[in-house]
Design an enzyme around this catalytic site. Structure first.
Site, PDB file in Angstrom:
ATOM      1  N   SER A 218      21.957  51.915  35.608  1.00  0.00           N
ATOM      2  CA  SER A 218      23.378  51.879  35.945  1.00  0.00           C
ATOM      3  C   SER A 218      24.305  52.282  34.806  1.00  0.00           C
ATOM      4  O   SER A 218      25.388  52.806  35.051  1.00  0.00           O
ATOM      5  CB  SER A 218      23.754  50.479  36.436  1.00  0.00           C
ATOM      6  OG  SER A 218      23.446  49.514  35.456  1.00  0.00           O
TER       7      SER A 218
ATOM      8  N   HIS B  75      21.820  52.925  42.392  1.00  0.00           N
ATOM      9  CA  HIS B  75      22.534  54.170  42.056  1.00  0.00           C
ATOM     10  C   HIS B  75      21.811  55.412  42.563  1.00  0.00           C
ATOM     11  O   HIS B  75      22.119  56.525  42.133  1.00  0.00           O
ATOM     12  CB  HIS B  75      22.755  54.251  40.542  1.00  0.00           C
ATOM     13  CG  HIS B  75      23.642  53.161  40.047  1.00  0.00           C
ATOM     14  ND1 HIS B  75      25.014  53.239  40.095  1.00  0.00           N
ATOM     15  CD2 HIS B  75      23.347  51.933  39.553  1.00  0.00           C
ATOM     16  CE1 HIS B  75      25.531  52.117  39.620  1.00  0.00           C
ATOM     17  NE2 HIS B  75      24.542  51.309  39.302  1.00  0.00           N
TER      18      HIS B  75
ATOM     19  N   LYS C 235      27.893  51.367  46.798  1.00  0.00           N
ATOM     20  CA  LYS C 235      28.043  52.498  45.888  1.00  0.00           C
ATOM     21  C   LYS C 235      28.131  53.791  46.695  1.00  0.00           C
ATOM     22  O   LYS C 235      29.120  53.997  47.384  1.00  0.00           O
ATOM     23  CB  LYS C 235      26.961  52.427  44.825  1.00  0.00           C
ATOM     24  CG  LYS C 235      27.295  51.236  43.899  1.00  0.00           C
ATOM     25  CD  LYS C 235      26.252  50.794  42.930  1.00  0.00           C
ATOM     26  CE  LYS C 235      26.799  49.577  42.168  1.00  0.00           C
ATOM     27  NZ  LYS C 235      25.782  48.813  41.481  1.00  0.00           N
TER      28      LYS C 235
HETATM   29  C1  LIG Z   1      25.821  47.317  41.216  1.00  0.00           C
HETATM   30  C2  LIG Z   1      24.405  46.942  41.030  1.00  0.00           C
HETATM   31  C3  LIG Z   1      23.867  45.829  41.679  1.00  0.00           C
HETATM   32  C4  LIG Z   1      24.712  44.840  42.430  1.00  0.00           C
HETATM   33  O1  LIG Z   1      25.124  45.333  43.649  1.00  0.00           O
HETATM   34  P1  LIG Z   1      26.490  44.767  44.279  1.00  0.00           P
HETATM   35  O2  LIG Z   1      26.417  45.152  45.698  1.00  0.00           O
HETATM   36  O3  LIG Z   1      27.583  45.432  43.516  1.00  0.00           O
HETATM   37  O4  LIG Z   1      26.472  43.289  44.059  1.00  0.00           O
HETATM   38  C5  LIG Z   1      22.518  45.608  41.574  1.00  0.00           C
HETATM   39  N1  LIG Z   1      21.739  46.403  40.838  1.00  0.00           N
HETATM   40  C6  LIG Z   1      22.223  47.471  40.166  1.00  0.00           C
HETATM   41  C7  LIG Z   1      21.315  48.313  39.384  1.00  0.00           C
HETATM   42  C8  LIG Z   1      23.583  47.760  40.240  1.00  0.00           C
HETATM   43  O5  LIG Z   1      24.069  48.779  39.555  1.00  0.00           O
END
Ligand SMILES: *Cc1c(COP(=O)(O)O)cnc(C)c1O
Length: 407
Positions: free
Chosen positions: A192, A220, A251
């Site tokens: 991330s 991602h 995302k």
């Molecule tokens: C953003 C993210 C999460 C958490 O997801 P949310 O839906 O924002 O709580 C989990 N793992 C990774 C690698 C992330 O980048």
């Protein structure tokens, strides 16, 4: 009493400020999109994980509105208490078909997904093995489940193999006394804060060799990689060999909520054991409907063209940044929409982000504890909705702030 409490908090806040680690919420008075409005001023937004520009896409908004009309604003209680609204089931069927798995289960966030799933699967008799750079939600889950925690150097398969060997010998000993510990490896497909990629094929081979389970967080990657945009596991042809596929719909899919895709038994076990589902009110039905529309969007003919637009912008930015020492080389095979410029100290990263904001460019400074103390950075993210001129403006802004030699 209250006074002492307030004084203690002030002391802690002062310490945070002193380290250059103070954070604040910036109010945005517009939708999340490639342009955002903050304090009466428009900024070009290079901070969002809305890689395909779906957060503000009409079909997702329409789906959310229709769900509100039909199912209301709130969910009432946990899905196990007051009944489970149809939009969650429609979403889970869509997800399982999208990812090509037997079943899927959704959670209110990706964070709740990691915490609920890992604590449901492991106990203190087991072993959990994490890549050094996995997301905080996985680290928190690993601590909470009580299993023996081991960390391997980032993407370092030799280090992982050594840990698996150690786990194997431990397993042998424990097995003689009856209970054989499980070994779970957790990693991300696209990291991330660095935007680099896990060596998935080799990783899957290794975990099979040692009889470990693999949980892959595609936060991602979902919506962006593979022939059907299922994620990096699809692109690398290993999806069928991964026990637990995790991701978020917040995302590239443009909505919110987390998911687990896998076997029917896995989903059944989580429904019975994942505390973040059992003891939490279900998300608003509109979120599930929007997420389903997001998945349908990436599966439609528009999916590949949105991805192509994103990769074109990424190539443009990378070409402009190519002389930039802080821009890390990520992968010869895949492009990533996360482009970090490593600056080192928090102060440097904050100063640079501030200078860019003055130029109308919103790029976040990422600091400890999100990254290591000496690894503070600007984290640039691109969207398929950015235009070539906007990327050009970003490059010019970086150049003016003294960070990029620009032709
Ligand atoms: C953003 C993210 C999460 C958490 O997801 P949310 O839906 O924002 O709580 C989990 N793992 C990774 C690698 C992330 O980048």
């Amino acid at each position: 009493m209250t006074n002492e409490f307030e004084q203690e908090l002030s002391r802690r806040l002062a310490a945070i400020r002193e380290e250059g680690l103070y954070r604040e919420l910036r109010r945005v008075d517009s939708a999340q999109s490639r342009q955002i409005r903050i304090g009466g001023r428009e900024f070009l937004n290079f901070s969002s994980n809305d890689y395909l520009g779906l957060a503000n896409e009409p079909v997702l908004k329409e789906a959310a509105k229709a769900a509100v009309e039909k199912y209301g604003a709130g969910a009432g209680a946990s899905r196990l208490v007051c009944g489970s609204l149809a939009p969650y089931h429609e979403l889970e069927e869509t997800l399982a078909a999208f990812k090509g798995t037997e079943a899927a289960l959704t959670f209110s966030t990706g964070y709740a997904t990691a915490v609920g799933t890992i604590t449901a699967l492991l106990t203190q008799d087991d072993i959990i093995v994490l890549d050094k750079l996995v997301h905080a939600c996985i680290v928190d889950a690993a601590r909470l489940c009580g299993a023996k925690l081991r960390v391997f150097a980032h993407n370092d398969l030799r280090d992982l193999a050594e840990i698996l060997q150690w786990a194997d010998s431990r397993r042998g000993k424990a097995g003689e006394q009856g209970k054989r510990p499980q070994v779970l490896i957790v990693t991300e497909s696209v990291f991330s804060m660095d935007g680099d990629f896990a060596p998935l094929r080799e990783l899957v081979t290794l975990k099979e060799q040692y009889g470990a389970w693999l949980m892959l967080d595609e936060a991602h990657a979902t919506g962006l990689y593979g022939a059907n945009r299922r994620g990096l596991a699809e692109a690398e042809h290993v999806a069928g060999r991964i026990e637990i596929q995790m991701g978020t719909m917040g995302k590239a899919l443009g909505a919110s909520g987390g998911y687990i895709c896998g076997s029917r038994a896995l989903v059944e076990l989580l429904v019975n054991r994942a505390r973040s589902i059992i003891f939490s009110t279900a998300p608003v039905p509109a979120a599930a409907a929007a997420a389903k529309a997001g998945i349908e969007f990436v599966q439609s003919a528009e999916g590949p063209s949105r991805c192509a637009a994103l990769w074109e912008r990424v190539r443009q930015l990378k070409a402009g940044l190519s002389q930039h020492a802080a821009a890390k080389d990520q992968s010869p095979e895949f492009l990533s929409a996360i482009i970090p410029l490593i600056l080192g100290s928090s102060e440097k990263a904050l100063a640079m982000a501030g200078a860019l904001r003055e130029r109308g460019l919103f790029v976040p400074a990422i600091r400890y504890p999100t990254v290591a103390r000496d690894q503070a950075r600007l984290r640039i993210t691109l969207s398929a909705k950015h235009t070539g001129e906007e990327v050009e403006l970003l490059l010019r802004g970086l150049e003016e702030c003294g960070k990029v030699e620009h032709p």
